[in-house]
Every structure is written in structure tokens, then in C-alpha cells.
Scaffold this motif. Structure first.
Motif, PDB file in Angstrom:
ATOM      1  N   MET A   1       0.851  -1.186   0.000  1.00 29.80           N
ATOM      2  CA  MET A   1       0.000   0.000   0.000  1.00 29.80           C
ATOM      3  C   MET A   1       0.886   1.235   0.000  1.00 29.80           C
ATOM      4  N   LYS A   2       0.795   2.048  -1.054  1.00 34.19           N
ATOM      5  CA  LYS A   2       1.685   3.189  -1.214  1.00 34.19           C
ATOM      6  C   LYS A   2       1.055   4.451  -0.655  1.00 34.19           C
ATOM      7  N   THR A   3       1.889   5.285  -0.064  1.00 32.77           N
ATOM      8  CA  THR A   3       1.444   6.565   0.444  1.00 32.77           C
ATOM      9  C   THR A   3       2.436   7.631   0.005  1.00 32.77           C
ATOM     10  N   THR A   4       2.031   8.880   0.067  1.00 35.17           N
ATOM     11  CA  THR A   4       2.897   9.988  -0.285  1.00 35.17           C
ATOM     12  C   THR A   4       3.606  10.490   0.964  1.00 35.17           C
ATOM     13  N   MET A   5       4.900  10.731   0.853  1.00 36.85           N
ATOM     14  CA  MET A   5       5.695  11.145   1.996  1.00 36.85           C
ATOM     15  C   MET A   5       5.294  12.544   2.469  1.00 36.85           C
ATOM     16  N   SER A   6       5.256  12.740   3.762  1.00 33.15           N
ATOM     17  CA  SER A   6       4.987  14.041   4.367  1.00 33.15           C
ATOM     18  C   SER A   6       5.998  14.274   5.468  1.00 33.15           C
ATOM     19  N   SER A   7       6.402  15.555   5.666  1.00 32.82           N
ATOM     20  CA  SER A   7       7.381  15.855   6.708  1.00 32.82           C
ATOM     21  C   SER A   7       6.821  15.597   8.097  1.00 32.82           C
ATOM     22  N   ASP A   8       5.495  15.555   8.241  1.00 37.14           N
ATOM     23  CA  ASP A   8       4.885  15.267   9.533  1.00 37.14           C
ATOM     24  C   ASP A   8       4.769  13.774   9.811  1.00 37.14           C
ATOM     25  N   PHE A   9       5.179  12.959   8.863  1.00 39.29           N
ATOM     26  CA  PHE A   9       5.041  11.508   8.992  1.00 39.29           C
ATOM     27  C   PHE A   9       6.377  10.856   8.646  1.00 39.29           C
ATOM     28  N   ILE A  10       7.239  10.803   9.661  1.00 41.55           N
ATOM     29  CA  ILE A  10       8.640  10.450   9.436  1.00 41.55           C
ATOM     30  C   ILE A  10       8.841   9.045   8.901  1.00 41.55           C
ATOM     31  N   GLY A  11       7.900   8.139   9.207  1.00 38.68           N
ATOM     32  CA  GLY A  11       8.147   6.736   8.883  1.00 38.68           C
ATOM     33  C   GLY A  11       7.435   6.221   7.656  1.00 38.68           C
ATOM     34  N   LEU A  12       6.701   7.061   6.924  1.00 32.21           N
ATOM     35  CA  LEU A  12       5.918   6.537   5.809  1.00 32.21           C
ATOM     36  C   LEU A  12       6.791   5.957   4.702  1.00 32.21           C
ATOM     37  N   HIS A  13       8.005   6.462   4.549  1.00 39.38           N
ATOM     38  CA  HIS A  13       8.868   5.967   3.478  1.00 39.38           C
ATOM     39  C   HIS A  13       9.502   4.626   3.811  1.00 39.38           C
ATOM     40  N   GLU A  14       9.567   4.261   5.094  1.00 36.94           N
ATOM     41  CA  GLU A  14      10.202   3.003   5.472  1.00 36.94           C
ATOM     42  C   GLU A  14       9.346   2.135   6.380  1.00 36.94           C
ATOM     43  N   GLY A  15       8.204   2.649   6.809  1.00 40.76           N
ATOM     44  CA  GLY A  15       7.336   1.878   7.692  1.00 40.76           C
ATOM     45  C   GLY A  15       6.678   0.706   6.975  1.00 40.76           C
ATOM     46  N   LYS A  16       6.436  -0.364   7.717  1.00 42.78           N
ATOM     47  CA  LYS A  16       5.756  -1.549   7.195  1.00 42.78           C
ATOM     48  C   LYS A  16       4.640  -1.945   8.152  1.00 42.78           C
ATOM     49  N   TRP A  17       3.514  -2.326   7.588  1.00 46.17           N
ATOM     50  CA  TRP A  17       2.377  -2.757   8.391  1.00 46.17           C
ATOM     51  C   TRP A  17       2.604  -4.134   8.991  1.00 46.17           C
ATOM     52  N   THR A  18       2.209  -4.299  10.247  1.00 44.82           N
ATOM     53  CA  THR A  18       2.165  -5.652  10.808  1.00 44.82           C
ATOM     54  C   THR A  18       1.080  -6.465  10.123  1.00 44.82           C
ATOM     55  N   LYS A  19      -0.021  -5.819   9.792  1.00 46.26           N
ATOM     56  CA  LYS A  19      -1.089  -6.395   8.982  1.00 46.26           C
ATOM     57  C   LYS A  19      -1.739  -5.263   8.208  1.00 46.26           C
ATOM     58  N   GLU A  20      -1.913  -5.447   6.911  1.00 46.95           N
ATOM     59  CA  GLU A  20      -2.477  -4.399   6.070  1.00 46.95           C
ATOM     60  C   GLU A  20      -3.888  -4.025   6.515  1.00 46.95           C
ATOM     61  N   PRO A  21      -4.172  -2.731   6.620  1.00 51.03           N
ATOM     62  CA  PRO A  21      -5.540  -2.294   6.915  1.00 51.03           C
ATOM     63  C   PRO A  21      -6.411  -2.389   5.667  1.00 51.03           C
ATOM     64  N   VAL A  22      -7.674  -2.055   5.840  1.00 46.56           N
ATOM     65  CA  VAL A  22      -8.571  -2.030   4.687  1.00 46.56           C
ATOM     66  C   VAL A  22      -8.106  -0.991   3.679  1.00 46.56           C
ATOM     67  N   ALA A  23      -7.716   0.179   4.158  1.00 49.89           N
ATOM     68  CA  ALA A  23      -7.274   1.259   3.281  1.00 49.89           C
ATOM     69  C   ALA A  23      -6.396   2.219   4.062  1.00 49.89           C
ATOM     70  N   LYS A 188       0.087  13.469  12.893  1.00 47.50           N
ATOM     71  CA  LYS A 188       1.547  13.562  12.980  1.00 47.50           C
ATOM     72  C   LYS A 188       2.134  12.213  13.395  1.00 47.50           C
ATOM     73  N   TRP A 189       3.345  11.976  12.912  1.00 42.39           N
ATOM     74  CA  TRP A 189       4.189  10.870  13.363  1.00 42.39           C
ATOM     75  C   TRP A 189       5.607  11.397  13.242  1.00 42.39           C
ATOM     76  N   ARG A 190       6.199  11.742  14.374  1.00 39.51           N
ATOM     77  CA  ARG A 190       7.472  12.440  14.304  1.00 39.51           C
ATOM     78  C   ARG A 190       8.399  12.040  15.441  1.00 39.51           C
ATOM     79  N   SER A 191       9.683  12.313  15.239  1.00 42.36           N
ATOM     80  CA  SER A 191      10.668  12.174  16.303  1.00 42.36           C
ATOM     81  C   SER A 191      11.007  13.552  16.828  1.00 42.36           C
ATOM     82  N   THR A 192      11.403  13.605  18.113  1.00 43.40           N
ATOM     83  CA  THR A 192      11.662  14.895  18.735  1.00 43.40           C
ATOM     84  C   THR A 192      12.641  14.697  19.891  1.00 43.40           C
ATOM     85  N   THR A 193      12.976  15.769  20.566  1.00 45.95           N
ATOM     86  CA  THR A 193      13.958  15.716  21.650  1.00 45.95           C
ATOM     87  C   THR A 193      13.478  14.804  22.768  1.00 45.95           C
ATOM     88  N   PRO A 194      14.323  13.917  23.280  1.00 50.24           N
ATOM     89  CA  PRO A 194      13.895  13.018  24.351  1.00 50.24           C
ATOM     90  C   PRO A 194      13.622  13.756  25.650  1.00 50.24           C
TER      91      PRO A 194
END
Length: 206
Positions: A1-23, A188-194
Motif C-alpha cells: 500500500m503506497k502513500t505519499t511522503m509528508s514531513s509530519d510523517f517520518i516513517g511513511l517511506h520506510e514503515g511496514k504494516w504488521t497487517k495491512e488495513p482495509v485502506a 503527525k508521526w514524528r521524532s523529537t527531543t527526548p
């Protein structure tokens, strides 16, 4: 399932689903996901069953930065509708933290799993319809999990052992144990200062 990369979603380019959703799709600046009916994560405790068919999009997380996932609660209406942040080491070692509808009320909580799952939760009816952020910061073989909304301050919801210095993953999750058609809009899905300290709230950067 392909998505368009966004700066607010850091993992979309490398993230993988544990199980694919409906959409799953980008809708403007929101990542909208539809869960499968009957999906969940749970291991054994109390109920005696295992559910390993929830939807978590996971990307590598080394723990040097905190991870935050934000989502809109407007669609949460039915029993066990749930979404939030998943921390993952393997099928038997994971933590899901987020918001779940229980007895008609939104609850913030966490399920911590190491072979067996446990569940802690607290009602947050005042959060209804808000944008919720779940945050995890890693230190000393543990994670500090916090939550807030766009109009409420941080609250600490769990300190849990997660003693995996390598091969950790993290990302947004959602489940719909009781119904079809449940959609969640992640903002959002982002990394930030610990975290600086357990007793010091992290800054709010929105």
C-alpha cells in the motif's frame, strides 16, 4: 500500500504494516487509515486468546529521540475503537499506548506485553473530539509514555520496562475489535527531543 511522503510523517517511506488495513491514504495533511473488523493486539491474559491482527505501521526506532503520534478522536464512537503509538520488539514483546473506547467513554491507557499482556487505563471523557498526542521517550531500559490533547497538558500514563537496546520499532497503530468501517485520521508521526527527566514535561512544539 503506497502513500505519499509528508514531513509530519517520518516513517511513511520506510514503515511496514504488521497487517495491512482495509485502506490507507494521505488526505491533505492527514494520514487516514481504515481498520479491519475484528483486528486487535492481545496476548493471553484474562481472556485466554491471542490477537495478532491489529494494524501497526512500524519503522526502526533506536530510542535516541522521543517518538510522537497524533490522531483525531472524532471517529471514536464504539466499544474498543482504539489508536495510538505502538512500540515493538516482536510478536511477544510490544507496548501499545493510546486511546480506547470502553463502556461508552474514551480512556487513555497502555497495554504492555512480554509474553502476556496487561492493561492500564483511565477515563478521559473531556478529550472527546480532540487531537491526541501519544509520546514515548526511551532511557535506562524503559520507556516513559505521556499523552495530551491539543488543549490539555501532558500527563504521564506509564513507565514500563522495554529493555531492548537494538531492533526496536515504533509507529502509529489502530484496531477495531467490534466493527467495520472504523477510520482514524493521524495528524503527525514524528521524532523529537527526548525527555529531560521523568518529572519534567517535554515542550509542546505544535
Amino acid at each position: 500500500m503506497k502513500t505519499t511522503m509528508s514531513s509530519d510523517f517520518i516513517g511513511l517511506h520506510e514503515g511496514k504494516w504488521t497487517k495491512e488495513p482495509v485502506a490507507a491514504r494521505m488526505d491533505g495533511d492527514r494520514f487516514v487509515v481504515e481498520a479491519r473488523e475484528g483486528s486487535d493486539f492481545w496476548e493471553n491474559t484474562f481472556y485466554g486468546f491471542c490477537h495478532r491482527d491489529g494494524h501497526a505501521m512500524l519503522a526502526p526506532w533506536d530510542g535516541t529521540e522521543a517518538i510522537e503520534v497524533s490522531f483525531d478522536l472524532s471517529s471514536f464512537t464504539e466499544l474498543y475503537d482504539q489508536a495510538g503509538l505502538m512500540l515493538w520488539y516482536g510478536e511477544d514483546q510490544w507496548i501499545k499506548a493510546g486511546v480506547e473506547v470502553n463502556d461508552g467513554v474514551a480512556h487513555v491507557g497502555a497495554v504492555v506485553t512480554d509474553t502476556y499482556s496487561d492493561w492500564s487505563l483511565s477515563p478521559v471523557p473531556e478529550w472527546g473530539g480532540r487531537i491526541v498526542t501519544i509520546r514515548a521517550s526511551y532511557s535506562n531500559d524503559a520507556v516513559v509514555i505521556r499523552a495530551r490533547t491539543d488543549e490539555h497538558p501532558w500527563r504521564t500514563i506509564r513507565v514500563a520496562r522495554f529493555a531492548y537496546p537494538t531492533n526496536k520499532h515504533a509507529g502509529p497503530f489502530l484496531c477495531s475489535p467490534k466493527r467495520g468501517g472504523f477510520e482514524v485520521a493521524f495528524t503527525k508521526w514524528r521524532s523529537t527531543t527526548p525527555d529531560q527527566d521523568l518529572h519534567t514535561d517535554p515542550p509542546i512544539t505544535d
